[in-house]
Design a protein around this motif. Structure first.
Motif, PDB file in Angstrom:
ATOM      1  N   ARG A  61       0.870  -1.179   0.128  1.00 36.38           N
ATOM      2  CA  ARG A  61       0.139  -0.052   0.192  1.00 36.38           C
ATOM      3  C   ARG A  61       0.910   1.257  -0.092  1.00 36.38           C
ATOM      4  O   ARG A  61       0.459   2.184  -0.395  1.00 36.38           O
ATOM      5  CB  ARG A  61      -0.894   0.023   1.254  1.00 36.38           C
ATOM      6  N   LEU A  65      -0.532   4.777  -1.573  1.00 39.26           N
ATOM      7  CA  LEU A  65      -0.855   5.932  -0.696  1.00 39.26           C
ATOM      8  C   LEU A  65       0.133   7.233  -1.034  1.00 39.26           C
ATOM      9  O   LEU A  65      -0.387   8.438  -1.171  1.00 39.26           O
ATOM     10  CB  LEU A  65      -0.631   5.595   0.632  1.00 39.26           C
ATOM     11  N   CYS A  86     -10.732   6.466  -1.887  1.00 43.57           N
ATOM     12  CA  CYS A  86      -9.534   5.722  -1.547  1.00 43.57           C
ATOM     13  C   CYS A  86      -9.869   5.146   0.082  1.00 43.57           C
ATOM     14  O   CYS A  86     -10.530   5.858   0.820  1.00 43.57           O
ATOM     15  CB  CYS A  86      -8.323   6.808  -1.339  1.00 43.57           C
ATOM     16  N   ALA A  88      -8.351   4.152   2.530  1.00 40.64           N
ATOM     17  CA  ALA A  88      -7.697   4.751   3.620  1.00 40.64           C
ATOM     18  C   ALA A  88      -8.266   4.136   5.005  1.00 40.64           C
ATOM     19  O   ALA A  88      -8.659   4.801   6.025  1.00 40.64           O
ATOM     20  CB  ALA A  88      -8.085   6.241   3.619  1.00 40.64           C
ATOM     21  N   TYR A  93      -2.451   5.031   7.136  1.00 35.10           N
ATOM     22  CA  TYR A  93      -2.285   5.266   6.029  1.00 35.10           C
ATOM     23  C   TYR A  93      -3.077   6.798   5.690  1.00 35.10           C
ATOM     24  O   TYR A  93      -2.435   7.280   4.722  1.00 35.10           O
ATOM     25  CB  TYR A  93      -3.581   4.165   5.112  1.00 35.10           C
ATOM     26  N   LEU A  97      -1.414  10.016   3.599  1.00 33.22           N
ATOM     27  CA  LEU A  97      -2.291  10.782   2.752  1.00 33.22           C
ATOM     28  C   LEU A  97      -2.169  12.019   3.103  1.00 33.22           C
ATOM     29  O   LEU A  97      -2.051  13.064   2.181  1.00 33.22           O
ATOM     30  CB  LEU A  97      -3.482  10.262   2.440  1.00 33.22           C
TER      31      LEU A  97
END
Length: 176
Positions: A61, A65, A86, A88, A93, A97
């Protein structure tokens, strides 16, 4: 940093099947902001892994991200707005972002596992098999009050959900 009144980016988040792309696209139309599906930022190896029923690892990921965060930085840097669908799912995460920004908001599409499981078979052309729904809920760390988040129930029509988001954002454009 104090919170900005009008965000430059919205991340519509939730588990697979919660309606992220549908809601984000409708919200983009309502606000006249550019919409991007976060899935388009996945490397091919991630898409293939999910298509074959294997959940992604955190290592899978991070590049995804970061690619989304890079795009938000470009768009916000130009003084434009963007909405990205997304998942998230984890706090970590969302931290990647945000990169410390205060001009990005999360919109959490909250729904029960039963409701989403009911909706998944109706999806067309999506690479996430319904069998991965349990892993999505296992991974989900719901956003907390301190995060820049608006939480909405997915147990409504698309228009009602978008109305609720716009109202909470106080941006105008909500239908009365």
């Amino acid at each position: 940093m104090g919170r900005v009144e009008v965000p430059c980016a919205l991340i519509v988040m939730g588990v697979s099947g919660s309606g992220k792309s549908t809601i984000a696209a409708a919200l983009g139309q309502r606000l006249r902001w550019r919409f991007e599906d976060g899935d388009s930022f996945h490397p091919a190896s991630n898409v293939e892994k999910m298509r074959t029923g294997h959940p992604l690892t955190d290592e899978d990921r991070w590049p995804w991200l970061n690619a989304i965060a890079d795009e938000m930085a470009r768009v916000c840097g130009r003084g434009e707005q963007i909405i990205i669908a997304c998942s998230a799912l984890k706090h970590s995460y969302r931290d990647v972002l945000l990169r410390g920004r205060d001009d990005v908001r999360f919109v959490f599409l909250k729904g029960t596992k039963e409701l989403i499981a009911e909706r998944l078979p109706q999806r067309k052309g999506h690479f996430m098999p319904p069998g991965l729904l349990t892993s999505q809920f296992d991974t989900l760390e719901p956003p907390e009050a301190g995060e820049l988040v608006i939480t909405v129930s997915i147990d409504e029509t698309v228009e009602a959900i978008v109305d609720g988001i716009v109202r909470q954002l106080k941006l105008g454009g909500a239908k009365r």
